[in-house]
Design an enzyme around this catalytic site. Structure first.
Site, PDB file in Angstrom:
ATOM      1  N   ALA A 172       0.837  -1.202   0.000  1.00 19.10           N
ATOM      2  CA  ALA A 172       0.000   0.000   0.000  1.00 19.10           C
ATOM      3  C   ALA A 172       0.875   1.256   0.000  1.00 19.10           C
ATOM      4  O   ALA A 172       0.639   2.191  -0.773  1.00 19.10           O
ATOM      5  CB  ALA A 172      -0.930  -0.004   1.209  1.00 19.10           C
TER       6      ALA A 172
ATOM      7  N   ARG B  35     -12.545 -18.404   5.255  1.00 15.74           N
ATOM      8  CA  ARG B  35     -11.391 -18.534   6.157  1.00 15.74           C
ATOM      9  C   ARG B  35     -11.802 -18.558   7.624  1.00 15.74           C
ATOM     10  O   ARG B  35     -11.197 -19.243   8.443  1.00 15.74           O
ATOM     11  CB  ARG B  35     -10.407 -17.385   5.919  1.00 15.74           C
ATOM     12  CG  ARG B  35      -9.724 -17.507   4.591  1.00 15.74           C
ATOM     13  CD  ARG B  35      -8.662 -16.462   4.391  1.00 15.74           C
ATOM     14  NE  ARG B  35      -7.945 -16.751   3.152  1.00 15.74           N
ATOM     15  CZ  ARG B  35      -6.818 -16.170   2.779  1.00 15.74           C
ATOM     16  NH1 ARG B  35      -6.279 -15.242   3.531  1.00 15.74           N
ATOM     17  NH2 ARG B  35      -6.228 -16.500   1.660  1.00 15.74           N
TER      18      ARG B  35
ATOM     19  N   GLU C 226      10.069   3.855   6.858  1.00 16.86           N
ATOM     20  CA  GLU C 226       9.887   2.436   7.194  1.00 16.86           C
ATOM     21  C   GLU C 226      10.633   2.144   8.487  1.00 16.86           C
ATOM     22  O   GLU C 226      11.827   2.397   8.586  1.00 16.86           O
ATOM     23  CB  GLU C 226      10.407   1.559   6.051  1.00 16.86           C
ATOM     24  CG  GLU C 226      10.525   0.080   6.389  1.00 16.86           C
ATOM     25  CD  GLU C 226       9.240  -0.533   6.929  1.00 16.86           C
ATOM     26  OE1 GLU C 226       8.198  -0.450   6.260  1.00 16.86           O
ATOM     27  OE2 GLU C 226       9.265  -1.110   8.050  1.00 16.86           O
TER      28      GLU C 226
ATOM     29  N   ASP D  72       0.794   0.680  14.774  1.00 19.08           N
ATOM     30  CA  ASP D  72       1.236   2.070  15.044  1.00 19.08           C
ATOM     31  C   ASP D  72       0.359   3.110  14.348  1.00 19.08           C
ATOM     32  O   ASP D  72       0.004   4.132  14.933  1.00 19.08           O
ATOM     33  CB  ASP D  72       2.681   2.306  14.564  1.00 19.08           C
ATOM     34  CG  ASP D  72       3.672   1.344  15.166  1.00 19.08           C
ATOM     35  OD1 ASP D  72       3.249   0.389  15.844  1.00 19.08           O
ATOM     36  OD2 ASP D  72       4.877   1.540  14.941  1.00 19.08           O
TER      37      ASP D  72
ATOM     38  N   HIS E   1      -4.439 -11.452   9.366  1.00 17.68           N
ATOM     39  CA  HIS E   1      -4.821 -10.148   8.791  1.00 17.68           C
ATOM     40  C   HIS E   1      -5.820  -9.498   9.727  1.00 17.68           C
ATOM     41  O   HIS E   1      -6.849 -10.095  10.054  1.00 17.68           O
ATOM     42  CB  HIS E   1      -5.463 -10.397   7.417  1.00 17.68           C
ATOM     43  CG  HIS E   1      -5.581  -9.176   6.567  1.00 17.68           C
ATOM     44  ND1 HIS E   1      -4.901  -9.002   5.381  1.00 17.68           N
ATOM     45  CD2 HIS E   1      -6.309  -8.050   6.720  1.00 17.68           C
ATOM     46  CE1 HIS E   1      -5.205  -7.839   4.837  1.00 17.68           C
ATOM     47  NE2 HIS E   1      -6.059  -7.243   5.643  1.00 17.68           N
TER      48      HIS E   1
ATOM     49  N   GLU F 121      -3.772  -2.473   5.075  1.00 15.42           N
ATOM     50  CA  GLU F 121      -4.264  -3.183   6.262  1.00 15.42           C
ATOM     51  C   GLU F 121      -4.511  -2.258   7.455  1.00 15.42           C
ATOM     52  O   GLU F 121      -5.195  -2.625   8.396  1.00 15.42           O
ATOM     53  CB  GLU F 121      -3.284  -4.303   6.628  1.00 15.42           C
ATOM     54  CG  GLU F 121      -3.922  -5.389   7.480  1.00 15.42           C
ATOM     55  CD  GLU F 121      -2.964  -6.516   7.828  1.00 15.42           C
ATOM     56  OE1 GLU F 121      -1.987  -6.744   7.089  1.00 15.42           O
ATOM     57  OE2 GLU F 121      -3.210  -7.179   8.860  1.00 15.42           O
TER      58      GLU F 121
ATOM     59  N   ASN G  36       4.204  -7.086   5.512  1.00 15.87           N
ATOM     60  CA  ASN G  36       3.539  -8.371   5.289  1.00 15.87           C
ATOM     61  C   ASN G  36       3.437  -8.683   3.809  1.00 15.87           C
ATOM     62  O   ASN G  36       3.352  -9.843   3.417  1.00 15.87           O
ATOM     63  CB  ASN G  36       2.110  -8.338   5.857  1.00 15.87           C
ATOM     64  CG  ASN G  36       2.097  -8.605   7.341  1.00 15.87           C
ATOM     65  OD1 ASN G  36       3.082  -9.050   7.906  1.00 15.87           O
ATOM     66  ND2 ASN G  36       0.972  -8.333   7.970  1.00 15.87           N
TER      67      ASN G  36
HETATM   68  P1  ADP Z   1       0.112  -3.249   3.660  1.00 20.67           P
HETATM   69  O1  ADP Z   1      -0.176  -4.646   3.181  1.00 20.67           O
HETATM   70  O2  ADP Z   1      -1.087  -2.552   4.143  1.00 20.67           O
HETATM   71  O3  ADP Z   1       0.929  -2.483   2.678  1.00 20.67           O
HETATM   72  P2  ADP Z   1       2.412  -4.176   5.125  1.00 20.67           P
HETATM   73  O4  ADP Z   1       2.384  -4.963   6.364  1.00 20.67           O
HETATM   74  O5  ADP Z   1       2.804  -4.892   3.880  1.00 20.67           O
HETATM   75  O6  ADP Z   1       1.006  -3.451   4.967  1.00 20.67           O
HETATM   76  O7  ADP Z   1       3.418  -2.949   5.293  1.00 20.67           O
HETATM   77  C1  ADP Z   1       3.337  -2.069   6.369  1.00 20.67           C
HETATM   78  C2  ADP Z   1       4.726  -1.531   6.645  1.00 20.67           C
HETATM   79  O8  ADP Z   1       4.645  -0.439   7.560  1.00 20.67           O
HETATM   80  C3  ADP Z   1       5.651  -2.550   7.291  1.00 20.67           C
HETATM   81  O9  ADP Z   1       6.831  -2.629   6.549  1.00 20.67           O
HETATM   82  C4  ADP Z   1       5.907  -1.989   8.691  1.00 20.67           C
HETATM   83  O10 ADP Z   1       7.183  -2.301   9.199  1.00 20.67           O
HETATM   84  C5  ADP Z   1       5.753  -0.499   8.451  1.00 20.67           C
HETATM   85  N1  ADP Z   1       5.448   0.268   9.677  1.00 20.67           N
HETATM   86  C6  ADP Z   1       4.595  -0.068  10.660  1.00 20.67           C
HETATM   87  N2  ADP Z   1       4.574   0.878  11.620  1.00 20.67           N
HETATM   88  C7  ADP Z   1       5.434   1.857  11.224  1.00 20.67           C
HETATM   89  C8  ADP Z   1       5.870   3.092  11.788  1.00 20.67           C
HETATM   90  N3  ADP Z   1       5.429   3.521  12.972  1.00 20.67           N
HETATM   91  N4  ADP Z   1       6.773   3.824  11.106  1.00 20.67           N
HETATM   92  C9  ADP Z   1       7.264   3.404   9.908  1.00 20.67           C
HETATM   93  N5  ADP Z   1       6.901   2.221   9.349  1.00 20.67           N
HETATM   94  C10 ADP Z   1       5.991   1.455   9.976  1.00 20.67           C
END
Ligand code: ADP
Length: 580
Positions: free
Chosen positions: A146, A411, A165, A352, A517, A546, A173
């Site tokens: 996303a 599921r 990140e 977060d 999820h 997500e 994920n």
């Molecule tokens: P989506 O499928 O919605 O794209 P993902 O789980 O694939 O979600 O990606 C979400 C990303 O956001 C992960 O790489 C996670 O480490 C990162 N993330 C989560 N919390 C924070 C934060 N506080 N600051 C920066 N990155 C974050």
């Protein structure tokens, strides 16, 4: 005293095979040692000269590359830079980083370094007196599917974009997923006799979510999934030509990328970000949204202990994923999801973004809907090591060797029913007809070699290997084969009855539900604007993936998360770039 005993124990755990080479003066030479990481020993080689650490190099290890590689390399660099073992570990890869430091310590001690001096930091990074501020048009938080889609779309609209990140590598994920992308596709579906339409896709998604989703969001997902695929192809992603039905997917409309994994999605999206000049900052955790005059205009973040501010002239996109990895948070919304359950999530999925949005008044929806993936790996909770096509071409049996549900159920039903079975796990069973594709056959044989999958030349042999009564398994398979012959499963009501299990060898592997999820999150509108508790868009704040709720309702169709993250990621990126 306790501390020393612990250190002694850690040292004992380290496999020392120190190799001195060259001069033996104190603090001079080259040594190699290992220490225990998450998945086994981590090997490190240190070279030093006259008490100066010249290099720390990472050797063999089995840590998960996407999660730990960059973090471990950072530790090796920091040790040299600071001439000290007083270095930070990286959230999400703590054990792997600690193993690097422990192995380096063993090396340094063996080279004659003084233990106490090893923790004195000579070149510690200076703490700036003022928090550094960086300015962009759009700040995207999170680098999964996303976040990267949002960043690309915002950059394509002329915005200067940064992606924050918190982990040491991109992908979240998304990169761990088997990545089936649901989309109506007449060109591939019709020749296979599969009838589908946008309306069917909409109805199945909405009803599959027990009508708890926001219909206008479901409509967007189902009607723009094809545009999302074109977008991915434009970025360079190649799709396979097979159509598949994902576990709990309701319909044969799933598309795979060539690798049949989330890895190539992330690779392609990251490359596109680089091409477009999007800045991606790793190990930088957003902590708080900055609000000025009622508008979200940036993010306060922490990078390796240092505070930073990222200002967003146009908007902030939250793409921080779900909260499946945060046991406390998931138990707040569903007390049954205790810490002893398996979890397929990245360590970054700690909710977060949801908490940051909530702190500025965002409304949360559907938080109690947390999906368990029914067929997780029994050891790791991950999605890998699964027999190809077992959902359409296999059966599920409990530890007594009996079927207990239609394998094409949703599921939520599958997971709940599996957990109710004796021992709380099941075996998926299939036969030689599970695939005609050589790549899948090779993969399956690899799983057999690794001991992940049992292969047997007869049902009796399989029953013996799995500890079933032979007659029970035989009766189970015969009843299923009869259902295939009649094209009617009168016992469980399974609809997909493609092949009888009558061609040895037979294959089986154990699977178990895993927290996968989180379907709830911040509420958005059709422009991916985050809505307040009063139902109004919060100026400057957007969200996708997500972290959001209301798209899947109470249950998600397998294969729908990828169109979700790509379609809404793009919408959020565009809305932010246009200050919608
Ligand atoms: P989506 O499928 O919605 O794209 P993902 O789980 O694939 O979600 O990606 C979400 C990303 O956001 C992960 O790489 C996670 O480490 C990162 N993330 C989560 N919390 C924070 C934060 N506080 N600051 C920066 N990155 C974050």
């Amino acid at each position: 005293m306790k501390h020393r005993a612990k250190q002694g124990l850690l040292l004992a755990l380290c496999t020392l095979f120190v190799l001195y080479c060259g001069c033996k003066a104190k603090g001079t030479g080259c040594a190699t040692a290992t220490a225990q990481g998450c998945n086994g020993p981590v090997e490190v080689t240190v070279t030093a000269d006259n008490g100066k650490i010249l290099s720390v190099e990472l050797g063999n290890h089995h840590e998960t590359p996407e999660v730990a590689q960059a973090a471990m390399e950072q530790v090796t660099q920091d040790i040299v830079e600071r001439q000290s073992l007083a270095v930070d570990t990286v959230a999400g890869a703590t054990e792997s980083c600690r193993a690097v430091a422990e192995a380096a310590k063993t090396c340094l001690l063996s080279l004659g370094f003084d233990e106490d001096a090893l923790y004195v930091t000579l070149n510690a990074p200076k703490q700036p007196e003022e928090t550094p501020v960086s300015s962009y048009d759009v700040v995207v938080v999170g680098s999964g599917g996303a976040g990267l889609s949002a960043a690309i779309t915002a950059a394509q609209s002329g915005a200067r974009v940064v992606v924050l990140e918190k982990l040491a590598g991109v992908g979240g994920n998304t990169v761990r997923s088997t990545a089936l992308y649901n989309c109506v596709d007449d060109a591939l579906q019709h020749p296979l006799g599969i009838y589908d339409s946008e309306e069917i896709f909409f109805q199945e998604t909405f009803e599959g979510g027990h009508e708890m989703a926001k219909p206008e969001l479901v409509r967007i997902l189902t009607s723009q999934a094809d545009e999302g695929m074109r977008f991915l192809e434009e970025q360079g992603l190649q799709f396979d030509t097979v159509i598949d039905n994902c576990l709990g997917g309701a319909h044969d409309r799933g598309h795979y990328s060539l690798a049949h994994a989330g890895t190539d999605y992330i690779e392609v999206l990251q490359t596109a970000c680089d091409r477009l000049g999007v800045t991606i900052v790793l190990e930088t955790a957003a902590k708080e949204l900055i609000v000025d005059d009622g508008r979200v205009c940036g993010v306060r973040a922490v990078c390796r202990g240092e505070k930073q501010e990222y200002r967003a002239a146009r908007g902030v996109v939250l793409a921080t994923g779900g909260f499946g990895y945060n046991v406390e948070m998931r138990m707040k919304y569903d007390h049954t999801l205790t810490g002893d359950l398996l979890c397929s999530n990245s360590p970054g999925s700690t909710g977060d973004g949801i908490l940051m949005a909530q702190a500025v008044g965002a409304n949360l929806i559907g938080m109690e809907y947390i999906e368990l993936y029914p067929l997780g790996d029994v050891a790791t909770g991950g999605l890998r090591n699964s027999i190809p096509n077992v959902i359409n071409r296999g059966i599920f049996v409990n530890t007594l060797g009996e079927r207990f549900i239609r394998e094409d159920a949703g599921r939520d039903d599958l997971s709940r029913t599996i957990l109710e079975q004796p021992d709380g796990f099941i075996y998926v069973i299939t036969d030689d007809d599970c695939t005609v594709r050589q790549s899948e056959r090779d993969y399956l044989e690899g799983l057999v070699l690794m001991g992940e999958v049992v292969r047997a030349d007869s049902l009796d042999e399989l029953a013996d290997a799995l500890g079933f009564e032979r007659d029970v398994l035989k009766a189970t398979v015969e009843a299923y084969n009869l259902a295939v012959e009649k094209q009617s499963d009168s016992i469980f009501g399974r609809q997909t009855l493609l092949n009888a299990l009558d061609t040895p060898p037979f294959y089986a592997n154990a699977r178990k539900p895993t927290v996968h999820h989180t379907l709830g999150g911040v509420e958005i509108d059709t422009y991916a604007r985050v809505l307040s508790e009063a139902g109004q868009p919060i100026p400057g704040l957007y969200a996708a993936g997500e972290v959001t709720g209301g798209i899947h309702g109470a249950n998600r169709l397998g294969g729908n998360s990828f169109p979700d993250i790509i379609v809404f990621g793009r919408i959020a990126g565009l809305s932010a770039a246009q200050c919608r």
